[in-house]
Design a protein around this motif. Structure first.
Motif, mmCIF file in Angstrom:
data_model
loop_
_atom_site.group_PDB
_atom_site.id
_atom_site.type_symbol
_atom_site.label_atom_id
_atom_site.label_comp_id
_atom_site.label_asym_id
_atom_site.label_seq_id
_atom_site.Cartn_x
_atom_site.Cartn_y
_atom_site.Cartn_z
ATOM 1 N N UNK A 1 0.910 -1.227 0.022
ATOM 2 C CA UNK A 1 -0.082 0.051 -0.129
ATOM 3 C C UNK A 1 0.889 1.200 0.042
ATOM 4 N N UNK A 2 0.757 1.834 -0.994
ATOM 5 C CA UNK A 2 1.736 3.144 -1.266
ATOM 6 C C UNK A 2 0.949 4.299 -1.032
ATOM 7 N N UNK A 3 1.132 5.199 -0.009
ATOM 8 C CA UNK A 3 0.565 6.304 0.170
ATOM 9 C C UNK A 3 1.221 7.359 -0.344
ATOM 10 N N UNK A 4 0.974 8.155 -1.204
ATOM 11 C CA UNK A 4 1.790 9.371 -1.883
ATOM 12 C C UNK A 4 1.382 10.824 -1.446
ATOM 13 N N UNK A 5 2.393 11.475 -1.298
ATOM 14 C CA UNK A 5 2.292 12.895 -0.992
ATOM 15 C C UNK A 5 1.793 13.665 -2.192
ATOM 16 N N UNK B 1 12.561 5.143 -3.137
ATOM 17 C CA UNK B 1 12.383 5.715 -1.756
ATOM 18 C C UNK B 1 13.567 6.484 -1.202
ATOM 19 N N UNK B 2 14.757 5.824 -1.760
ATOM 20 C CA UNK B 2 16.065 6.455 -1.406
ATOM 21 C C UNK B 2 16.634 7.511 -2.152
ATOM 22 N N UNK B 3 15.766 7.763 -3.336
ATOM 23 C CA UNK B 3 16.249 8.517 -4.396
ATOM 24 C C UNK B 3 16.134 9.715 -4.057
ATOM 25 N N UNK B 4 17.194 10.882 -4.154
ATOM 26 C CA UNK B 4 16.957 12.217 -3.655
ATOM 27 C C UNK B 4 15.979 12.834 -4.190
ATOM 28 N N UNK C 1 12.051 10.760 -3.198
ATOM 29 C CA UNK C 1 11.596 10.313 -2.120
ATOM 30 C C UNK C 1 10.614 11.241 -1.247
ATOM 31 N N UNK C 2 10.744 12.525 -1.843
ATOM 32 C CA UNK C 2 9.342 13.424 -1.467
ATOM 33 C C UNK C 2 8.160 12.964 -1.722
ATOM 34 N N UNK C 3 7.970 12.059 -2.655
ATOM 35 C CA UNK C 3 6.820 11.783 -2.964
ATOM 36 C C UNK C 3 5.915 10.608 -1.917
ATOM 37 N N UNK C 4 6.550 10.051 -1.212
ATOM 38 C CA UNK C 4 6.108 9.059 -0.339
ATOM 39 C C UNK C 4 5.997 9.440 1.141
ATOM 40 N N UNK D 1 1.376 15.566 -10.720
ATOM 41 C CA UNK D 1 0.473 14.454 -10.655
ATOM 42 C C UNK D 1 1.518 13.351 -9.913
ATOM 43 N N UNK D 2 1.201 13.185 -8.526
ATOM 44 C CA UNK D 2 2.025 12.146 -7.869
ATOM 45 C C UNK D 2 2.040 10.919 -8.273
ATOM 46 N N UNK D 3 0.770 10.388 -8.563
ATOM 47 C CA UNK D 3 0.609 8.997 -8.992
ATOM 48 C C UNK D 3 1.304 8.978 -10.530
#
Length: 696
Positions: free
Chosen positions: A411-415, A656-659, A662-665, A475-477
């Motif tokens: 379950x990926x909840x995005x900002x 997730x670790x990419x600079x 990672x802001x998306x997650x 669009x984050x998705x």
């Protein structure tokens, strides 16, 4: 093509006459089109020539050779050749179908060896070795319900009409329900050769049944009534054009005449077997013949994805309930769809006598969701399970955990971007949250705000200028998906993308063209409900081919959730959330099914702050009820056998670790619903369970 035909009887003459009468209404006026043109188009003027057969009077075309026509000839329905007079045609295909005694006979017509002592496994020696253990259990379960047992000594004097009742095979999607059913039908039809089974399924799945019949070398003809052409196995030699009504009648006649199986979609069954058509018009005499055949001929009815007919207000449930035979097999990996009332309708469809338990059912289920005392709630659920256990066989999919590399469900909840947040707020001010439009617009905003420009709504949003200037980052998705596809491409993994709306799929298609220079039909494939079954099957074959260039399949979740094999994908993305959890489960199992060679990674994408968060958790509640009601038959809730180990998701970890990503997650939850379920409710089965769910 060689047709399986030895002698064509008088019924064929009737059909050819029917063809001419039907098609003459659609021809252009004869003074506007010359005879040669009509013949070239396939509209021949047939006459009966006793030395040649049914031939065209104006060209060399021969519709039926004389060797396929047997005397006595009746009154020629065509213009007569001077070479022969004919008597009155005394029968028609409809007359023969109407006069048939539909009930099968006893074992007297079977292979004498089948009369020996033994069980139904002895009908096809060695067949048991080709099935998984849960299929073997299901095979015997079907025999016990449909025929009353598995011992030949007991069965050999029965007729196909005697005894037996319906059952439900509730095996997890992708665990071989089709194969199990094929084996049962093969054995049952050897024991009862006059039985005429019918398989009712979503239209897209009829092609899957055909593929499976070929794959397993099924030696019984399968007549797909939804196809507008003949297969070559009908009781008719046909070299010219036939209209749909005639083709259907030929297939029905062939089904009745020889040992064979009929396939038909739910929609077509409703159309042909209902008392009135959708426009409310009274049915013609021919319509009534179709209806009578479909309701009275079947000796066994297989309802694939049988939960389709669960709505009490739907015509299809009413029509299917009118089928004469009680020998009904419902196949469904997800029989619990939304509520207990719909489940009750499915149970009654499988076994009509279950209607007698309506009062007890309502007393148990009406208050389950309202009961606050957990032990009282689950005691009611236990009683519900006991009611259905005699005719519902359950397999939760342990074979998948045993045979497949693994499943990773995230379950990926995005900002959401700032533009998306402001649009969510404006959406809540303008529309009622329970409306379809709210769900639609929220889904579009969650993928990318610019999709709202396609809606043509002047009142929303208030500032369209911002949408026109938005880029992919807005669009984050969409941003997540493009990056996931990019990384999957680098490691040679294919991605399957589902959405309940078509606009997001079209948007992603454009983005893939722009960012990767990919072409539709080559690197990316697309599939929705508007595509024909043949087009969909072609896309499926290309996508599953490991040597093809296809990298991504974009698919409508409604058009692709049932019975479709997409094991070419190892990454599955669900762009939006639907209310019915079984819809998502079906979609996931397009890739996570027997035949999959890789670990399958699932991504449920949710935009933080959107209502789809609440929808997802409502799904979880429904899943809980379904899991507790449908425990594996005879074994209790033995979900503790599910493997807990699964490889880490290297691609998701890299994102997730990419600079710059990672802001998306906001949060990632690795789902292990079965483990959570066992930990919470293991006391129901009075067995200690020590497993625990992994934390995010």
């Amino acid at each position: 093509m060689q047709y399986e035909l030895h002698v064509l009887d008088l019924m064929s003459i009737y059909l050819c006459h029917y063809l001419i009468v039907e098609d003459e209404d659609s021809l252009l006026p004869k003074d506007e089109v010359d005879r040669a043109t009509l013949c070239h188009q396939g509209y021949h003027q047939l006459i009966l020539d006793e030395e040649v057969g049914l031939r065209c009077e104006f060209c060399p075309h021969v519709q039926l050779e004389i060797k396929y026509i047997v005397p006595d000839f009746s009154i020629n329905p065509f213009r007569k050749s001077d070479r022969r007079d004919s008597g009155a045609m005394n029968n028609s295909i409809i007359d023969e179908l109407r006069s048939q005694d539909w009930c099968g006979d006893s074992l007297s017509n079977c292979d004498p060896q089948l009369r020996a002592e033994g069980t139904v496994w002895d009908i096809i020696p060695g067949i048991k070795n080709s099935l998984y253990p849960h299929q073997c259990e299901g095979f015997e379960f079907i025999w016990k319900n449909i025929a009353g047992g598995i011992h030949l000594q007991k069965l050999k004097h029965q007729t196909t009409c005697a005894g037996g009742s319906g059952c439900i095979i509730s095996h997890a999607p992708g665990t071989g329900k089709t194969r199990l059913t094929i084996v049962f039908l093969q054995t049952y039809m050897k024991l009862h050769p006059t039985c005429r089974p019918v398989i009712v399924a979503p239209r897209s799945m009829l092609l899957t049944w055909e593929e499976e019949f070929r794959k397993w070398d099924f030696d019984i003809p399968f007549h797909n009534l939804n196809k507008n052409e003949l297969s070559g196995k009908e009781k008719l030699r046909q070299d010219g054009h036939m209209n749909i009504s005639v083709i259907r009648m030929v297939k029905l006649y062939s089904w009745k005449k020889d040992r064979s199986i009929l396939g038909i979609s739910y929609t077509l069954f409703e159309k042909l077997a209902g008392e009135v058509n959708k426009k409310g018009k009274v049915r013609t005499e021919q319509d009534n013949h179709f209806r009578k055949i479909l309701l009275e001929v079947p000796g066994i009815v297989v309802l694939d994805e049988g939960h389709v007919a669960r709505n009490p207000d739907s015509r299809i449930l009413q029509v299917l309930s009118n089928i004469k035979t009680d020998k009904r097999i419902i196949l469904s990996g997800t029989p619990f769809q939304n509520n207990f009332y719909e489940l009750y309708n499915t149970l009654c469809l499988a076994r009509p006598v279950f209607e007698d338990k309506e009062g007890k059912w309502l007393s148990l289920t009406s208050s389950i969701t309202k009961v606050t005392d957990d032990r009282l709630k689950y005691e009611k659920l236990r009683k519900v399970r006991d009611m259905i256990q005699p005719f519902v066989h359950v397999h939760k999919g342990f074979i998948l955990q045993e045979k497949l590399p693994g499943l990773r469900d995230s379950l990926v909840i995005l900002q959401p971007s700032q533009l998306q947040k402001s649009l969510f707020e404006e959406l809540r001010d303008h529309f009622v949250r329970s409306s379809f439009k709210f769900d639609h617009y929220e889904s579009l905003i969650s993928l990318h705000p610019s999709l709202l420009l396609q809606c043509g709504d002047d009142s929303f949003p208030s500032d369209k200028h911002k949408l026109e200037k938005s880029n992919l980052e807005a669009g984050v998705k969409a941003k997540f998906l493009i990056e996931l596809i990019r990384l999957s491409e680098a490691v040679n993994e294919k991605v399957l993308v589902f959405s309940q709306f078509l606009e997001p799929l079209a948007f992603i298609k454009d983005q893939l063209k722009y960012h990767f220079n990919w072409n539709e039909g080559k690197e990316m494939l697309y599939m929705d409900g508007k595509h024909s079954m043949e087009q969909r099957q072609s896309s499926i074959n290309v996508f599953n081919d490991p040597t093809s260039e296809a990298r991504v399949l974009l698919a409508s979740i409604k058009a692709s959730r049932e019975g479709i094999n997409l094991v070419g994908a190892s990454r599955v993305v669900l762009l939006d959330v639907v209310w019915n959890p079984s819809v998502e489960r079906q979609a996931i199992c397009r890739a996570y099914r027997l035949g999959q060679k890789k670990i399958v990674y699932i991504y449920h994408l949710i935009a933080s702050g959107a209502r789809e968060e609440a929808k997802y958790y409502r799904q979880t509640e429904k899943d809980l009820l379904s899991e507790l009601v449908f425990c594996s038959s005879g074994r209790g809730c033995d979900q503790q056998k599910i493997s807990r180990t699964v490889s880490d998701d290297k691609i998701l970890e890299e994102m997730v670790q990419h600079d710059k990503l990672k802001y998306m997650f906001e949060k990632i939850a690795y789902q292990q619903k079965e483990s959570k379920l066992i930990e919470t409710y293991s006391w129901l089965e009075k067995e200690p369970v020590t497993s625990s769910p992994s934390s995010p």
